[in-house]
Design an enzyme around this catalytic site. Structure first.
Site, PDB file in Angstrom:
ATOM      1  CE  LYS A 193      -3.691   2.400   2.407  1.00 48.37           C
ATOM      2  NZ  LYS A 193      -4.717   2.327   3.445  1.00 48.37           N
ATOM      3  NE  ARG A 203      -5.813   9.592   2.832  1.00 45.76           N
ATOM      4  CZ  ARG A 203      -4.511   9.797   2.678  1.00 45.76           C
ATOM      5  NH1 ARG A 203      -4.034  11.020   2.539  1.00 45.76           N
ATOM      6  NH2 ARG A 203      -3.681   8.764   2.658  1.00 45.76           N
ATOM      7  CE  LYS A 215      -3.732   8.053   6.406  1.00 44.28           C
ATOM      8  NZ  LYS A 215      -4.868   7.112   6.230  1.00 44.28           N
ATOM      9  CD  GLU A 231       5.659  -4.127   4.031  1.00 51.94           C
ATOM     10  OE1 GLU A 231       5.040  -5.046   4.592  1.00 51.94           O
ATOM     11  OE2 GLU A 231       5.968  -3.070   4.600  1.00 51.94           O
ATOM     12  CE  LYS A 246      -6.060   1.822  -0.716  1.00 45.94           C
ATOM     13  NZ  LYS A 246      -6.694   1.788   0.568  1.00 45.94           N
ATOM     14  CB  SER A 272     -11.241   7.165  -4.053  1.00 47.68           C
ATOM     15  OG  SER A 272     -10.026   7.589  -3.454  1.00 47.68           O
ATOM     16  CE1 TYR A 311     -14.839   3.208  -3.378  1.00 46.54           C
ATOM     17  CE2 TYR A 311     -12.784   3.419  -4.617  1.00 46.54           C
ATOM     18  CZ  TYR A 311     -13.458   3.340  -3.412  1.00 46.54           C
ATOM     19  OH  TYR A 311     -12.749   3.383  -2.233  1.00 46.54           O
TER      20      TYR A 311
HETATM   21  C1  PBG Z   1      -7.539   3.546   5.251  1.00 48.00           C
HETATM   22  C2  PBG Z   1      -7.829   3.288   3.815  1.00 48.00           C
HETATM   23  C3  PBG Z   1      -7.618   4.204   2.765  1.00 48.00           C
HETATM   24  C4  PBG Z   1      -8.160   3.606   1.615  1.00 48.00           C
HETATM   25  C5  PBG Z   1      -8.660   2.357   1.999  1.00 48.00           C
HETATM   26  N1  PBG Z   1      -8.430   2.179   3.368  1.00 48.00           N
HETATM   27  C6  PBG Z   1      -7.075   5.578   2.748  1.00 48.00           C
HETATM   28  C7  PBG Z   1      -5.781   5.895   3.326  1.00 48.00           C
HETATM   29  O1  PBG Z   1      -4.936   5.034   3.587  1.00 48.00           O
HETATM   30  O2  PBG Z   1      -5.576   7.077   3.563  1.00 48.00           O
HETATM   31  C8  PBG Z   1      -8.192   4.256   0.260  1.00 48.00           C
HETATM   32  C9  PBG Z   1      -9.154   3.716  -0.729  1.00 48.00           C
HETATM   33  C10 PBG Z   1      -9.402   4.588  -1.910  1.00 48.00           C
HETATM   34  O3  PBG Z   1      -8.758   5.625  -2.134  1.00 48.00           O
HETATM   35  O4  PBG Z   1     -10.306   4.231  -2.679  1.00 48.00           O
HETATM   36  N2  PBG Z   1      -6.707   2.741   5.942  1.00 48.00           N
END
Ligand code: PBG
Length: 324
Positions: A193, A203, A215, A231, A246, A272, A311
């Site tokens: 991730k 968010r 983050k 990982e 991701k 997203s 989505y």
């Molecule tokens: C949170 C989480 C996030 C997403 C899924 N779980 C956002 C982040 O890490 O800030 C993002 C999913 C998306 O953008 O569609 N742990």
């Protein structure tokens, strides 16, 4: 003389020679759950995607199952007043997220329900771990993730999805689940991730942006792929059932790498921002959003994803249905 165009000459030969086929069974549909009843609000940066209250989310799942979508990843929209530094609502059995998960599983036992294990939706700091003196504490966070995972498993969901990127969390969660008898609850690990700009609209949807810093001390550097393999080795050895990459589109090489190196299903999260970009350009008339949607989903599958969280699941399912 090899003439590759012969295999592109008609729709029939193009179909027969096609290497990768997308199916509705590949999709997991992420859903945003609101507290209360009869509530629905569109995510401004994600046209066509709604936060839904329990009653409406049950209807939505029913409609999706009819379309052939089998998997759902449910995220809670938590009101600010319920947030605190240690995400206590995340394991409060009376909290609406856990109650609704129980209802969903009762009503649709055939659906694959995945949850999110991370503190950020419930954290007043907007971080996936405990924030102290500007630092995210790893091992202290595991304790909260463990309680969260147990509470979620107890609702009967099929898989938990740790999306927090703390070290050791897969093994830690696998152990706790097994100790408490949840040996059938799977783990879809957010393995690679990345600290990505493409999570922006998500968010917005959850109002979960970090209130301090970014983050980058736990999510990965977009420049790295060897680190993704490391990982993945850890998560694989710690007992993950599915490894996830991701975002998806900017990381197709990572998807492919994990697919060739690990013999468990690989998931990719078409996030997203990837959805928003295509929708926005489509609304402006700058591209055909339907075609761009199908092409990007196909590319994620071609790269090696067995499971695609997207989505676009409903729209793409309708599109695939028409083609049949
Ligand atoms: C949170 C989480 C996030 C997403 C899924 N779980 C956002 C982040 O890490 O800030 C993002 C999913 C998306 O953008 O569609 N742990």
């Amino acid at each position: 003389m090899r003439r590759p165009r012969r295999n592109r000459a008609s729709a029939a030969i193009r179909d027969l020679a096609q290497e990768t086929t997308l199916t509705t069974g590949d999709f997991v549909f992420p859903l945003f759950l609101l507290e209360g009843q009869n509530k629905k609000s569109e995510v401004e940066s994600m046209p066509g995607i709604f936060r839904l209250s329990e009653d409406l989310i049950l209807k939505e799942i029913e409609a999706c199952l009819k379309l052939g979508i089998k998997g759902f990843d449910v995220f809670p929209v938590v009101e600010e007043r319920h947030k605190d530094k240690t995400a206590t609502k995340s394991y409060d059995v009376d909290f609406f997220y856990l109650r609704t998960l129980t209802k969903i599983k009762k009503e649709f036992p055939e659906a694959l329900i995945i949850t999110d294990v991370a503190m950020d939706p419930y954290s007043s700091d907007g971080h996936d771990g405990i924030l102290e003196d500007g630092k995210i504490l790893n091992d202290e966070t595991l304790d909260i993730l463990g309680q969260m995972a147990l509470a979620q498993a107890d609702t009967g969901v099929d898989m938990i999805g740790p999306s927090d990127m703390m070290d050791f969390r897969v093994g830690y969660l696998r152990n706790i689940l097994d100790e408490q008898g949840f040996t059938d609850t799977g783990i879809m690990s957010y393995t690679a991730k990345y600290a990505s700009a493409f999570y922006g609209p998500f968010r917005d949807a959850l109002d979960s942006a970090p209130k301090f810093g970014d983050k980058k001390t736990y999510q990965m550097n977009p420049a790295n792929i060897k680190e993704a393999i490391m990982e993945a080795e850890l998560d694989f050895n710690e007992g993950a059932d599915v490894l996830m990459v991701k975002p998806a589109l900017a990381y197709l090489d990572v998807i492919q790498k994990l697919k060739t190196n690990f013999n468990i299903p690989i998931a990719a999260y078409n996030v997203s921002g990837e959805y928003a970009m295509i929708k926005a350009a489509g609304e402006k008339g700058w591209l055909d959003s339907n075609k761009a949607m199908m092409e990007s989903l196909l590319s994620i599958k071609r790269a090696g994803a067995d499971i695609i969280l997207t989505y676009f699941a409903k729209e793409a399912a309708a599109h695939l249905d028409q083609q049949r």
